[in-house]
Design a protein around this motif. Structure first.
Motif, mmCIF file in Angstrom:
data_model
loop_
_atom_site.group_PDB
_atom_site.id
_atom_site.type_symbol
_atom_site.label_atom_id
_atom_site.label_comp_id
_atom_site.label_asym_id
_atom_site.label_seq_id
_atom_site.Cartn_x
_atom_site.Cartn_y
_atom_site.Cartn_z
ATOM 1 N N THR A 124 0.671 -1.159 -0.166
ATOM 2 C CA THR A 124 -0.601 -0.262 -0.550
ATOM 3 C C THR A 124 0.220 1.383 -0.061
ATOM 4 O O THR A 124 1.854 1.306 0.176
ATOM 5 N N ALA A 125 0.343 2.308 -0.208
ATOM 6 C CA ALA A 125 0.554 3.810 -0.791
ATOM 7 C C ALA A 125 1.543 3.537 0.959
ATOM 8 O O ALA A 125 2.674 4.246 0.991
ATOM 9 N N ALA A 126 0.732 3.909 2.495
ATOM 10 C CA ALA A 126 1.427 3.421 3.688
ATOM 11 C C ALA A 126 2.382 2.973 4.079
ATOM 12 O O ALA A 126 3.753 3.095 4.557
ATOM 13 N N ASP A 147 10.861 4.020 -3.537
ATOM 14 C CA ASP A 147 9.982 3.145 -2.831
ATOM 15 C C ASP A 147 8.932 4.624 -2.619
ATOM 16 O O ASP A 147 7.803 4.541 -2.933
ATOM 17 N N MET A 148 9.582 5.866 -2.444
ATOM 18 C CA MET A 148 8.476 7.145 -1.941
ATOM 19 C C MET A 148 8.139 7.564 -3.619
ATOM 20 O O MET A 148 6.938 8.249 -3.707
ATOM 21 N N PHE A 149 8.556 7.515 -4.445
ATOM 22 C CA PHE A 149 8.392 7.663 -5.560
ATOM 23 C C PHE A 149 6.565 6.977 -6.499
ATOM 24 O O PHE A 149 5.592 7.490 -6.157
ATOM 25 N N ARG A 150 6.756 5.463 -5.908
ATOM 26 C CA ARG A 150 5.863 4.614 -5.924
ATOM 27 C C ARG A 150 4.888 4.380 -4.911
ATOM 28 O O ARG A 150 3.841 4.925 -4.724
ATOM 29 N N ALA A 151 5.198 4.734 -3.532
ATOM 30 C CA ALA A 151 4.228 5.622 -2.614
ATOM 31 C C ALA A 151 3.220 6.332 -2.929
ATOM 32 O O ALA A 151 2.112 7.030 -2.346
ATOM 33 N N ILE A 152 4.020 7.782 -4.101
ATOM 34 C CA ILE A 152 3.308 8.798 -4.508
ATOM 35 C C ILE A 152 2.160 8.116 -4.881
ATOM 36 O O ILE A 152 0.644 8.543 -5.672
ATOM 37 N N ALA A 153 2.589 7.619 -6.256
ATOM 38 C CA ALA A 153 1.650 7.041 -7.446
ATOM 39 C C ALA A 153 0.437 6.021 -6.461
ATOM 40 O O ALA A 153 -0.360 5.923 -7.601
ATOM 41 N N ARG A 154 1.363 4.710 -5.794
ATOM 42 C CA ARG A 154 0.219 3.941 -5.043
ATOM 43 C C ARG A 154 -0.803 4.440 -4.554
ATOM 44 O O ARG A 154 -1.800 4.557 -4.399
ATOM 45 N N GLY A 155 -0.418 6.565 -3.827
ATOM 46 C CA GLY A 155 -1.698 6.864 -2.934
ATOM 47 C C GLY A 155 -2.700 7.140 -3.676
ATOM 48 O O GLY A 155 -3.761 7.632 -3.597
ATOM 49 N N LEU A 156 -2.191 8.067 -5.274
ATOM 50 C CA LEU A 156 -3.555 8.446 -6.141
ATOM 51 C C LEU A 156 -4.142 7.621 -6.028
ATOM 52 O O LEU A 156 -5.342 7.680 -6.852
ATOM 53 N N VAL A 220 0.756 15.933 -1.540
ATOM 54 C CA VAL A 220 0.139 15.431 -3.178
ATOM 55 C C VAL A 220 -1.235 14.899 -1.749
ATOM 56 O O VAL A 220 -2.349 14.862 -2.010
ATOM 57 N N ARG A 221 -0.448 14.184 -0.674
ATOM 58 C CA ARG A 221 -1.310 13.470 0.631
ATOM 59 C C ARG A 221 -2.187 15.149 0.874
ATOM 60 O O ARG A 221 -3.753 14.632 1.314
ATOM 61 N N ALA A 222 -2.115 15.773 1.051
ATOM 62 C CA ALA A 222 -3.057 17.044 1.714
ATOM 63 C C ALA A 222 -3.658 17.795 0.491
ATOM 64 O O ALA A 222 -4.685 18.142 0.890
ATOM 65 N N ALA A 223 -3.000 17.530 -0.523
ATOM 66 C CA ALA A 223 -3.862 18.815 -1.988
ATOM 67 C C ALA A 223 -5.747 17.932 -1.892
ATOM 68 O O ALA A 223 -5.574 16.967 -2.273
ATOM 69 N N ARG A 224 -6.308 18.757 -1.893
ATOM 70 C CA ARG A 224 -7.315 18.115 -3.249
ATOM 71 C C ARG A 224 -7.502 18.094 -4.691
ATOM 72 O O ARG A 224 -7.065 19.191 -5.161
ATOM 73 N N PRO A 225 -8.171 17.314 -4.897
ATOM 74 C CA PRO A 225 -7.371 16.697 -6.870
ATOM 75 C C PRO A 225 -8.397 18.201 -6.939
ATOM 76 O O PRO A 225 -9.991 18.609 -6.480
ATOM 77 N N ILE A 226 -8.281 18.502 -8.758
ATOM 78 C CA ILE A 226 -9.634 18.747 -9.592
ATOM 79 C C ILE A 226 -9.672 17.436 -10.639
ATOM 80 O O ILE A 226 -9.075 16.840 -11.185
ATOM 81 N N LEU A 227 -11.046 16.815 -10.329
ATOM 82 C CA LEU A 227 -11.150 15.852 -10.826
ATOM 83 C C LEU A 227 -11.826 15.912 -12.075
ATOM 84 O O LEU A 227 -11.267 15.052 -12.932
ATOM 85 N N ALA A 228 -12.368 17.350 -12.682
ATOM 86 C CA ALA A 228 -12.512 17.126 -14.082
ATOM 87 C C ALA A 228 -11.461 17.189 -14.718
ATOM 88 O O ALA A 228 -11.825 16.597 -16.135
#
Length: 232
Positions: A124-126, A147-156, A220-228
Motif C-alpha cells: 500500500t501507499a503507507a 519507494d517514495m515515488f511508488r508511494a506517491i503513485a500508489r496513493g493517488l 500530494v496527500r494534503a492536496a485537493r484534486p481537480i476531478l474534471a
C-alpha cells in the motif's frame, strides 16, 4: 333358612335399584350440541394434543405435496425431487467457486493493480512510504527514492484520482497526476526524471533528491484534486 336367603338377596336388589336410578340420570342419546361438547372435551385432553402435527410437520407436508404435484415430461421423465436436488448442487458449486477463486473481473483488476512501473508490488501507499523512510534512515537513497515515488503513485491510485496500468511509465504517471493536481505538475515531472535516473540509469542518489520527493508526497496527500481535469 328362608330368612337367611332373604337377607343375602336384599343388598343385591338394593344395588340393582340404585344402578338403575344412576343410569336413568345419564343420557345415552345426547343431542348434537352435547355431543359436540363431549367431542371437544375429549380432543382437548393432553394425549390428543401431543399427537397433533406441529407447524414444521405441516410445512414439510405442504412442500412435499407441492413437489409431488409437479410433473416434467411424460411417464419416463426425471423425478422432480431429483431435478431440484441437481439444481441445488449446481448452485452450491457456483457459489463455492466464487468464494475460492473470486469474480474473474475483480481478479484481473487486482492483478493489474499489483504492477507498479513494470514491477510486481502489492504494498500500500503507507507501506511504501514506511519502506522509503527506513531506507533513508540507513542512507540507502536509491531505494528510498524508488519507494517514495511508488508511494506517491500508489496513493493517488488508492484515492482513485488516477488509473495505473501495467504499462504506465514514470512520466506517464506524472502526466496523469499533473491533470489531477495541476499545482504539483512541475514537481511530478521532476520526480519522474529523478526516478528514471536513479532506478534505471543507475545515477547516484542523494539525500536532497529524497527530501524533494518526500516533500512532494506530503503535499500530494494534503492536496485537493481537480476531478474534471483528472478525467481528461
Amino acid at each position: 333358612m328362608t330368612l337367611t336367603i332373604l337377607t343375602s338377596i336384599a343388598p343385591t336388589a338394593l344395588f340393582y335399584q340404585l344402578a338403575q336410578a344412576v343410569f336413568r340420570e345419564v343420557p345415552v342419546n345426547p343431542d348434537s350440541d352435547q355431543a359436540t361438547d363431549w367431542l371437544i372435551n375429549e380432543l382437548s385432553k393432553p394425549s390428543y394434543q401431543a399427537a397433533k402435527p406441529t407447524l414444521f410437520d405441516r410445512i414439510s407436508k405442504a412442500f412435499s405435496d407441492w413437489l409431488g404435484s409437479l410433473t416434467i415430461g411424460g411417464s419416463n421423465a426425471i423425478p422432480t425431487v431429483a431435478l431440484v436436488i441437481l439444481i441445488a448442487l449446481i448452485v452450491i458449486a457456483i457459489i463455492a467457486a466464487i468464494i475460492v477463486y473470486g469474480l474473474p473481473r475483480l481478479n484481473r483488476k487486482s492483478r493489474s493493480d499489483d504492477i507498479l512501473f513494470g514491477e510486481s508490488d502489492r504494498r500500500t501507499a503507507a507501506q511504501l512510504r514506511e519502506a522509503a523512510e527506513k531506507a533513508a534512515a540507513r542512507d540507502d537513497y536509491e531505494s528510498a527514492i524508488a519507494d517514495m515515488f511508488r508511494a506517491i503513485a500508489r496513493g493517488l491510485s488508492e484515492r482513485t484520482l488516477i488509473t495505473m496500468t501495467p504499462g504506465t511509465t514514470a512520466h506517464g504517471f506524472a502526466l496523469r497526476a499533473g491533470h489531477a493536481l495541476p499545482e504539483c505538475a512541475a514537481e511530478f515531472a521532476t520526480s519522474a526524471d529523478t526516478f528514471d535516473l536513479v532506478r534505471y540509469m543507475r545515477k547516484p542518489a542523494s539525500r536532497e533528491q529524497y527530501e524533494e520527493l518526500r516533500s512532494l508526497e506530503l503535499r500530494v496527500r494534503a492536496a485537493r484534486p481537480i476531478l474534471a481535469e483528472a478525467a481528461l
